[in-house]
Design an enzyme around this catalytic site. Structure first.
Site, PDB file in Angstrom:
ATOM      1  N   HIS A 228     -34.315  38.208 -67.235  1.00 45.59           N
ATOM      2  CA  HIS A 228     -33.337  37.433 -67.999  1.00 45.59           C
ATOM      3  C   HIS A 228     -33.363  35.975 -67.539  1.00 45.59           C
ATOM      4  O   HIS A 228     -33.061  35.694 -66.369  1.00 45.59           O
ATOM      5  CB  HIS A 228     -31.921  37.992 -67.807  1.00 45.59           C
ATOM      6  CG  HIS A 228     -31.754  39.408 -68.260  1.00 45.59           C
ATOM      7  ND1 HIS A 228     -32.173  40.486 -67.512  1.00 45.59           N
ATOM      8  CD2 HIS A 228     -31.207  39.926 -69.398  1.00 45.59           C
ATOM      9  CE1 HIS A 228     -31.900  41.606 -68.160  1.00 45.59           C
ATOM     10  NE2 HIS A 228     -31.309  41.294 -69.306  1.00 45.59           N
TER      11      HIS A 228
ATOM     12  N   ASP B 292     -34.815  37.739 -71.488  1.00 47.11           N
ATOM     13  CA  ASP B 292     -33.723  37.923 -72.449  1.00 47.11           C
ATOM     14  C   ASP B 292     -32.555  36.976 -72.163  1.00 47.11           C
ATOM     15  O   ASP B 292     -32.415  36.446 -71.061  1.00 47.11           O
ATOM     16  CB  ASP B 292     -33.168  39.349 -72.361  1.00 47.11           C
ATOM     17  CG  ASP B 292     -34.138  40.411 -72.854  1.00 47.11           C
ATOM     18  OD1 ASP B 292     -35.288  40.072 -73.170  1.00 47.11           O
ATOM     19  OD2 ASP B 292     -33.738  41.588 -72.903  1.00 47.11           O
TER      20      ASP B 292
END
Length: 323
Positions: free
Chosen positions: A257, A107
């Protein structure tokens, strides 16, 4: 980046078998939609026609330069009709992963240094992931996100500005704007349609937006294994967290992430640990790409003042003044 996940009202996502095996290293075909029997002709009522045998999945081509790479164990194609949900933290219905299978997800990118380092680690292990970029970041660094798409990874979306869509101060239209503008930004950056895959910031799923995405035929992603990499003080902690949860769960969709420096540092070691532990990566891709909304595409280009590439010849841009 995210905070503690919110709860999802059960039953908000429609049911159905949505995962079809596309390719796998095993010789056995994966379970997919069952084929219906053909209507019985009037003259042959005693012997119903047999259902056609499912086609065998294609073999994954091994073109990896690393003979000991983690690779991809299986590729699955997702029919996103009705907005299926994946990830047992919120969605319990679609349990398609086999034991020792993982899905890698990232992400908040694209981001300089970190996303390219993540791409490098994935490339060296000849494996694939799903990326959920932030729309604004996509407009800041389109060349990086295009590298993600060119490398064959699946690219979905993660809103325009990483707004928590569960925030009561946001109107329903503002929530929709966050979703659609994010997708339009991804489309602009990669030069093509994004996958209809979406992850809510902070894993906060407002029921109205779950319904909206279902009507848009967009799959929603939660996770099974949260790396909490945004809290980690170093790369080793990320590896320890992920492997510890995997050893307990046996499989799962891993949330990371590519925005985070320690994640980029941890990934080479994590991928080797997955290989050593007998885990196989499943690459999820969409059966059909998302059709973005023209008005958002147009307003993005107009309002964001996106950078453009000069068309001037090299001689008028670059001059040698000393050597």
């Amino acid at each position: 980046m995210r905070v503690a996940a919110g709860l999802l009202i059960a039953g908000a996502v429609s049911a159905g078998v949505v995962v079809a095996a596309w390719a796998q290293s095993s010789a056995q075909p994966a379970t997919s939609r069952s084929a219906g029997s053909a209507p019985t002709p009037p003259a042959a009522a005693a012997a119903p026609a047999a259902a056609p045998a499912p086609a065998a999945p294609a073999a994954i081509k091994n073109t990896c330069a690393n003979p000991d790479a983690l690779g991809v164990g299986r590729v699955v194609e997702i029919d996103t009709t009705g907005g299926p949900g994946f990830g047992f933290e919120h969605f319990k219905q679609l349990d398609f992963l086999r034991d020792k299978e993982v899905v890698l997800t990232f992400d908040d990118g694209p981001w300089p240094v970190n996303t390219p380092a993540v791409l490098k680690a994935l490339g060296e292990e000849c494996t694939k992931a799903i990326f959920f970029p932030i729309g604004k970041h996509a407009t800041y660094y389109p060349e990086i996100l295009k590298q993600v798409a060119t490398a064959g990874h699946t690219v979905g979306a993660h809103t325009w500005s990483h707004a928590n869509l569960n925030n009561k101060k946001l109107s329903e239209q503002q929530q929709i704007d966050e979703i659609e503008k994010g997708y339009s930004a991804v489309k602009w950056a990669i030069g093509g349609a994004p996958a209809p895959f979406f992850r809510f910031p902070a894993l906060q799923h407002p029921p109205t937006m779950v319904t909206y995405l279902g009507n848009r035929n967009v799959a929603i992603y939660s996770c099974d294994v949260d790396s909490f990499d945004f809290r980690a003080k170093n790369a080793d902690k990320i590896v320890e967290t992920v492997m510890g949860k995997l050893d307990k769960n046996g499989k799962g969709i891993i949330l990371m992430h590519d925005f985070q420096k320690h994640t980029a540092e941890a990934l080479p070691q994590l991928l080797r640990k997955l290989k050593a532990g007998g885990y196989k990566v499943v690459h999820m891709r969409a059966k059909a790409q998302l059709q973005t909304i023209a008005s958002y595409d147009e307003s993005l280009a107009k309002d964001s003042k996106l950078p453009t590439v000069s068309a001037r010849p090299v001689s008028s841009v670059v001059q040698t003044v000393a050597e």
